[in-house]
Design an enzyme around this catalytic site. Structure first.
Site, PDB file in Angstrom:
ATOM      1  N   THR A 105       0.772  -1.333   0.033  1.00  0.00           N
ATOM      2  CA  THR A 105       0.191  -0.048  -0.065  1.00  0.00           C
ATOM      3  C   THR A 105       0.901   1.223  -0.104  1.00  0.00           C
ATOM      4  O   THR A 105       0.524   2.191  -0.512  1.00  0.00           O
ATOM      5  CB  THR A 105      -0.840   0.143   1.239  1.00  0.00           C
ATOM      6  OG1 THR A 105      -1.724  -1.002   1.022  1.00  0.00           O
ATOM      7  CG2 THR A 105      -1.833   1.410   1.219  1.00  0.00           C
ATOM      8  N   THR A 181       1.972  -4.209   4.274  1.00  0.00           N
ATOM      9  CA  THR A 181       1.905  -4.581   5.970  1.00  0.00           C
ATOM     10  C   THR A 181       1.510  -5.871   6.227  1.00  0.00           C
ATOM     11  O   THR A 181       1.974  -6.417   7.270  1.00  0.00           O
ATOM     12  CB  THR A 181       0.858  -3.564   6.480  1.00  0.00           C
ATOM     13  OG1 THR A 181      -0.290  -3.752   6.098  1.00  0.00           O
ATOM     14  CG2 THR A 181       1.375  -2.075   6.406  1.00  0.00           C
ATOM     15  N   ASP A 182       0.702  -6.856   5.512  1.00  0.00           N
ATOM     16  CA  ASP A 182       0.159  -8.004   5.844  1.00  0.00           C
ATOM     17  C   ASP A 182       1.002  -9.041   6.360  1.00  0.00           C
ATOM     18  O   ASP A 182       0.915  -9.861   7.103  1.00  0.00           O
ATOM     19  CB  ASP A 182      -0.731  -8.603   4.913  1.00  0.00           C
ATOM     20  CG  ASP A 182      -1.989  -7.786   4.894  1.00  0.00           C
ATOM     21  OD1 ASP A 182      -2.324  -7.031   5.863  1.00  0.00           O
ATOM     22  OD2 ASP A 182      -2.948  -8.072   3.997  1.00  0.00           O
ATOM     23  N   LYS A 260       1.502  -7.487  13.277  1.00  0.00           N
ATOM     24  CA  LYS A 260       0.379  -6.742  12.886  1.00  0.00           C
ATOM     25  C   LYS A 260      -0.922  -7.323  13.742  1.00  0.00           C
ATOM     26  O   LYS A 260      -1.222  -8.342  13.541  1.00  0.00           O
ATOM     27  CB  LYS A 260       0.184  -6.835  11.303  1.00  0.00           C
ATOM     28  CG  LYS A 260      -0.958  -6.013  10.690  1.00  0.00           C
ATOM     29  CD  LYS A 260      -1.240  -5.913   9.506  1.00  0.00           C
ATOM     30  CE  LYS A 260      -2.158  -4.912   8.912  1.00  0.00           C
ATOM     31  NZ  LYS A 260      -2.374  -5.181   7.621  1.00  0.00           N
TER      32      LYS A 260
END
Length: 443
Positions: A105, A181-182, A260
């Protein structure tokens, strides 16, 4: 030729054309009722209304202003042009931080025809769109690959590690890696093990919302990462993301102690069983260490060991799970099995026989916990003691994802079953905490 007022129609387009402004310019919108709004003129969606002008404010938020409220538009600065070949060569010679793009992203923008987020932002675009980024450090950017983080593989981890190794040999003072980020915490763990004797900060950074979106965290996260990589007086692998919901502080997490923990919040990442490594204050532009960290070192000390073996598996136990799942993994040739057990490190008696069989066949079986905080303690109850007698190795407070990556890396270095039993529970990169520290760390 690209439309210089992309997405604008009708009264909004007429107003901007009369003022001679283009998307990307710094503008001031003087308001009919007094006051003014300043920011970067943003494009609009193809099917958006024709009565609003969109600007990105300096704090990173987007604002839509009705044309009826605007008395005049003034240009404060033109959109930054693409750097010339000569300028890029100067950056290449003088750069002290390299930004390596891998996708995600933070490296995405909105397709203003469809409104969808597409992963087509180049690192050069990030460099030109983040105000003040070039004032923090001399930067070079490189697009290594551009993929969504769910498509990351151990082969990608190896490629990133090798590129970081070359960057350090080229003399860069720090490395920033833009990443989705995942799975960013998996890559951070992989680099922590693959880069032995790391002499500089390597900072992974992502964003929960692309830089075109209102309340995007892309700009502030990237600034924080570059500040940490260029000015931090420490070395190692870290993750840089929002510390809380404000835009003032960026948290710097250890690469082997971060996870996360939220799907969408800007402060989705948390250090688990560990205090934050450092904090970047974007107001003062200071990097403040919060705990002892390894200092910067000699670039010649770095050893890049990028090989990973996929024959490790992370298995989450659930009530009623059949031991045939474990048998199938063993028969498929897996050499390491990381269990996510309940509580202190337990699995049901119905799978104990399959676990014993796995160990007898030379498969390493390690135990982590499904709980986020705390440590495996398999000596408390009979179940844990039975599993240890069967050959299961407790892995302390190591995060399950980190344990999986560590197992892949050790297998990639040629570790056999006995070496795995010795090295997996050992603290190689700060991935395991002392128990007294675990019980005191959560705020």
């Amino acid at each position: 030729m690209e439309d210089e007022l992309q997405g604008y129609r009708g009264p909004a387009r007429d107003l901007l054309q009369r003022a001679g402004v283009h998307v990307g310019d710094e503008v001031e919108l003087a308001l009919a009722d007094g006051g003014a709004i300043s920011g970067t003129l943003m494009p609009r969606y193809e099917h958006a209304d024709d009565e609003h002008v969109a600007v990105k404010l300096r704090n990173g938020y987007n604002a839509g202003v009705a044309v009826s409220r605007i008395s005049s538009v003034h240009v404060l600065g033109r959109a930054r042009p693409e750097p010339t070949a000569a300028a890029q060569q100067v950056r290449r010679v003088k750069g002290d931080v390299i930004i390596i793009g891998t996708g995600g992203t933070i490296a995405s923008r909105i397709d203003y025809r469809t409104g969808a987020v597409t992963p087509i932002f180049r690192p050069e675009d990030l460099y030109s769109r983040v105000p003040g980024l070039g004032e923090i450090a001399n930067l070079e950017t490189e697009l290594l690959f551009n993929i969504l983080s769910e498509n990351m593989t151990p082969e990608h981890w190896a490629a990133i590690a090798e590129r970081v190794g070359r960057a350090i040999s080229e003399g860069y003072r720090g490395v920033v890696i833009t990443h989705g980020t995942d799975t960013m915490h998996y890559t951070a763990a992989a680099l922590s093990f693959a880069l032995e004797g790391l002499p500089v900060p390597v900072v992974l950074v992502g964003a929960q919302r692309s830089s075109d979106r209102p309340s995007s965290d892309a700009s502030s996260n990237l600034k924080g990462a570059v500040l940490a990589a260029s000015r931090g007086d420490f070395s190692g692998v870290y993750v840089a993301m929002h510390r809380n919901l404000s835009d003032r502080e960026i948290a710097i997490h250890r690469g082997v102690k971060v996870r996360k923990n939220h799907t969408s919040r800007r402060d989705a990442f948390e250090s688990v069983n560990s205090r934050l490594a450092a904090v970047v204050d974007l107001s003062s532009m200071e990097v403040r260490k919060l705990t002892d960290l390894p200092p910067r070192g000699d670039p010649r000390s770095l050893k890049v060991k990028p090989r990973f073996d996929r024959r490790a598996f992370l298995l989450k136990y659930f009530p009623g799970m059949d031991g045939g799942v474990i048998d199938g993994l063993v028969d498929a040739g897996y050499r390491a099995l990381i269990l996510e057990g309940t509580g202190l490190g337990h699995v049901g008696a119905q799978v104990h026989g399959s676990i014993r069989r796995a160990v007898e066949k030379g498969v390493f079986v390690g135990m982590t916990s499904q709980c986020i905080w705390g440590s495996v303690r398999m000596t408390v109850y009979d179940t844990g003691r039975d599993l240890m007698r069967a050959g299961v190795v407790p892995l302390g407070d190591m995060l399950p994802e980190v344990a999986l990556v560590k197992a892949m890396w050790l297998l990639g270095q040629g570790a056999g079953a006995e070496e795995m039993r010795s090295l997996m529970p050992s603290n190689m990169r700060g991935e395991i905490s002392e128990r007294r520290y675990i019980e005191d760390v959560r705020e």
